[in-house]
Enzyme design. Structure first.
Site, mmCIF file in Angstrom:
data_model
loop_
_atom_site.group_PDB
_atom_site.id
_atom_site.type_symbol
_atom_site.label_atom_id
_atom_site.label_comp_id
_atom_site.label_asym_id
_atom_site.label_seq_id
_atom_site.Cartn_x
_atom_site.Cartn_y
_atom_site.Cartn_z
ATOM 1 C CB VAL A 1 0.878 51.898 -3.569
ATOM 2 C CG1 VAL A 1 0.249 52.901 -3.144
ATOM 3 C CG2 VAL A 1 1.923 51.824 -4.348
ATOM 4 C CD GLU A 2 7.291 51.478 0.197
ATOM 5 O OE1 GLU A 2 7.525 52.304 1.009
ATOM 6 O OE2 GLU A 2 7.866 51.468 -0.957
ATOM 7 C CB SER A 3 4.847 55.951 0.273
ATOM 8 O OG SER A 3 5.718 55.936 1.647
ATOM 9 C CG HIS B 1 -0.034 67.286 -19.663
ATOM 10 N ND1 HIS B 1 1.044 67.278 -19.728
ATOM 11 C CD2 HIS B 1 -0.263 68.733 -19.706
ATOM 12 C CE1 HIS B 1 1.791 68.343 -19.794
ATOM 13 N NE2 HIS B 1 0.889 69.348 -19.853
ATOM 14 C CD GLU B 2 -4.529 65.547 -22.263
ATOM 15 O OE1 GLU B 2 -4.844 66.751 -22.616
ATOM 16 O OE2 GLU B 2 -3.312 65.291 -22.544
ATOM 17 C CB CYS C 1 6.377 68.069 -24.360
ATOM 18 S SG CYS C 1 5.458 68.173 -25.934
ATOM 19 C CG ASP D 1 5.196 68.928 -20.054
ATOM 20 O OD1 ASP D 1 5.042 70.093 -20.476
ATOM 21 O OD2 ASP D 1 4.832 67.886 -21.131
#
Length: 163
Positions: free
Chosen positions: A76-78, A95-96, A54, A61
């Site tokens: 994308v490589e994991s 968060h957004e 936060c 969070d």
């Protein structure tokens, strides 16, 4: 394509010296070539241990992230995605903002046909926040797809029994 071909440049995959970065770092992301660019298909990552801080209180969070995309030429490589998501651990952001940053970084990295990220955060103060962000390549059917999926993304919400 023979096994292993085209992945020589990947620095995280197979490394025994993995180091974890605790500050936001999109340079950790790596790609490899899509072997099936002639076909639309979804790739989905379920990331149940995402954490960020936060920006006001510094409290952690926690979220489950769902990342889905339709690749074009790059994927994308994991392991690099895991390390990138881990780099949010000490990042202070709402968060957004975090979810939008992830979408922006993945679109810049891969230039996918379509991409969506849904963050399902655990409640703090009695409220959970679940930002959903998507992208469809401009001027294509994927732009319309993004509009439709945004409108209807939560028409059948899941039962929430784990938070």
């Amino acid at each position: 394509m023979p096994e292993g071909k085209g992945v020589e440049h990947l620095s995280h995959l197979g490394s025994e010296d993995t180091s974890y970065t605790f500050e936001y770092d999109p340079s950790l992301l790596e790609t490899f070539e899509n072997n099936h660019p002639n076909r639309d298909y979804f790739v989905k990552f379920n990331c149940p241990e995402f954490t960020t801080l936060c920006p006001k209180t510094g409290q952690p969070d926690f979220a489950a992230l769902y990342i889905s995309y339709i690749p074009e030429k790059k994927m994308v490589e994991s392991k690099s995605l895991k390390l990138y998501l881990f780099s949010y651990r000490n990042h202070g952001g709402f968060h957004e903002d975090a979810i939008n940053m992830i979408v922006n970084d993945l679109v810049e990295l891969m230039d996918p046909r379509y991409l969506e990220v849904w963050g399902k955060f655990t409640p703090r103060g009695g409220i959970s926040i679940d930002p959903y962000v998507n992208y469809g390549r401009s001027g294509t059917k994927y732009e319309e797809m993004a509009s439709q999926r945004l409108l209807y993304h939560d028409m059948h919400p899941e039962n929430i029994d784990n938070r």
